[in-house]
Design an enzyme around this catalytic site. Structure first.
Site, PDB file in Angstrom:
ATOM      1  N   ILE A 112       0.860  -1.177   0.000  1.00 51.76           N
ATOM      2  CA  ILE A 112       0.000   0.000   0.000  1.00 51.76           C
ATOM      3  C   ILE A 112       0.894   1.223   0.000  1.00 51.76           C
ATOM      4  CG2 ILE A 112      -1.763   1.298   1.258  1.00 51.76           C
ATOM      5  CD1 ILE A 112      -2.728  -1.336   2.449  1.00 51.76           C
ATOM      6  N   CYS A 113       0.712   2.100  -0.991  1.00 57.22           N
ATOM      7  CA  CYS A 113       1.457   3.353  -1.088  1.00 57.22           C
ATOM      8  C   CYS A 113       2.966   3.069  -1.163  1.00 57.22           C
ATOM      9  CB  CYS A 113       1.091   4.255   0.085  1.00 57.22           C
ATOM     10  SG  CYS A 113       1.607   5.979  -0.093  1.00 57.22           S
ATOM     11  N   THR A 114       3.771   3.694  -0.303  1.00 60.81           N
ATOM     12  CA  THR A 114       5.224   3.534  -0.379  1.00 60.81           C
ATOM     13  C   THR A 114       5.708   2.190   0.141  1.00 60.81           C
ATOM     14  OG1 THR A 114       5.486   4.676   1.750  1.00 60.81           O
ATOM     15  CG2 THR A 114       5.674   6.005  -0.254  1.00 60.81           C
TER      16      THR A 114
END
Length: 330
Positions: A112-114
């Site tokens: 998720i995301c970074t």
């Protein structure tokens, strides 16, 4: 046993994103009277059980060490603002390297995301398509040139490795996995309980520096509601534009701004979702489902379902009828 999802909590984690897997997978239940949990979600750290600092003014107490990763069918890596050499140089810390050594071959990996930086540094994204938060996409591509980065999508599903853009896109990706594992009915039930949209395609654009329309500016909401009420009928672009008293050109532009899709793409997406729901929840013939979903013929339905999901209607129905009350195994 339910499918085991292990969430890796890293220092500097974002509390919202840490909670997404528990909220989505933890709410997934089988149909029927039993309503059994379809996933077992646990959280672990790269160290011995203890406090993990967030990017807020509080820490979270994590009761499992990295050994829990050995039990995972799916590993989820949420974002962190303190990735250190992972973000700066594209290499794992010793702690992370030891933690990933517990992951079994064939385990489904999700970021998720970074969190995508962690998967890339661990080698899971080599030669694969992936995404991350648009703000970090250029740096990500420079750091990991072998990864095919798409900064404009909500998530990328590459089979056993999946990546999402920032924050809410993690909800979209987790709902997508529930839908992939157990069908649209289960995913829609989770979405209703969570009060979020049940489905946004991974290819939909991230919301990048897109201003909100002024309150007095008309939207395309009424046209979409009108179309959803008559998916079984022929729907022309001009008919949708007329619902908003717009020209076709203005309507098409506004529609894409609001949904990230053209009206035709959106209609096909909604018809595929209607067909999936009917295949899972009814005994209607494929010909009848094709008509009710607006595809007209079984041949057209097969073509669109094959393009969207990679399987024909009969295989899709058989898969989810067989798996309707069972948990996935990996």
């Amino acid at each position: 046993m339910p499918h085991r999802v292990v969430v890796l909590a890293l220092d500097g984690l974002l509390p919202f994103e840490l909670g997404i897997p528990q909220r989505i997978f933890g709410r997934a239940r089988s149909g029927g009277e039993g309503r059994e949990a379809l996933y077992d979600v646990i959280t672990c750290s790269v160290r011995a059980p203890g406090a993990v600092q967030t990017d807020a003014d509080f820490a979270v107490l994590v009761e499992n060490g990295p050994e829990a990763l050995a039990l995972a069918d799916t590993v989820v890596v949420p974002a962190s603002h303190e990735l250190g050499p992972v973000y700066e140089e594209g290499v794992l810390t010793d702690e992370l390297a030891r933690a990933f050594a517990y992951v079994r071959p064939g385990t489904r990996m999700v970021s998720i995301c970074t969190g995508s930086f962690v998967l890339a540094a661990a080698g899971y994204l080599d030669g694969r398509p992936a995404t991350t938060h648009w703000w970090h996409a250029q740096h990500f591509q420079r750091l990991f040139p072998s990864v095919a980065v798409d900064p404009d999508v909500l998530f990328v599903d590459d089979g056993d490795v999946l990546t999402s853009a920032g924050v809410a896109a993690g909800i979209d990706l987790c709902l997508h996995l529930v839908r992939r594992d157990h069908g649209a009915a289960v995913a829609n039930d989770v979405a209703r309980r969570t009060v979020v949209p049940p489905h946004r395609e991974g290819g939909q654009a991230q919301y990048i520096e897109r201003p909100l329309p002024a309150p007095q500016v008309a939207t395309t909401t009424a046209a979409r509601a009108w179309a959803l009420g008559r998916l079984d009928e022929p729907i022309q672009l001009r008919d949708m534009a007329e619902q908003e008293a717009m020209s076709v050109r203005t309507f098409t532009r506004r529609f894409r701004e609001e949904t990230g899709l053209s009206p035709g793409q959106w209609l096909t997406q909604q018809r595929v979702e209607r067909a999936r729901h009917l295949l899972e929840s009814s005994d209607l013939s494929v010909d009848r489902i094709a008509r009710d979903a607006g595809f007209g013929t079984a041949t057209s339905l097969r073509q669109h379902l094959q393009a969207a999901l990679g399987v024909p209607p009969t295989v899709y129905r058989r898969t989810f009828r067989a798996a309707g009350s069972n948990s996935v195994t990996g």
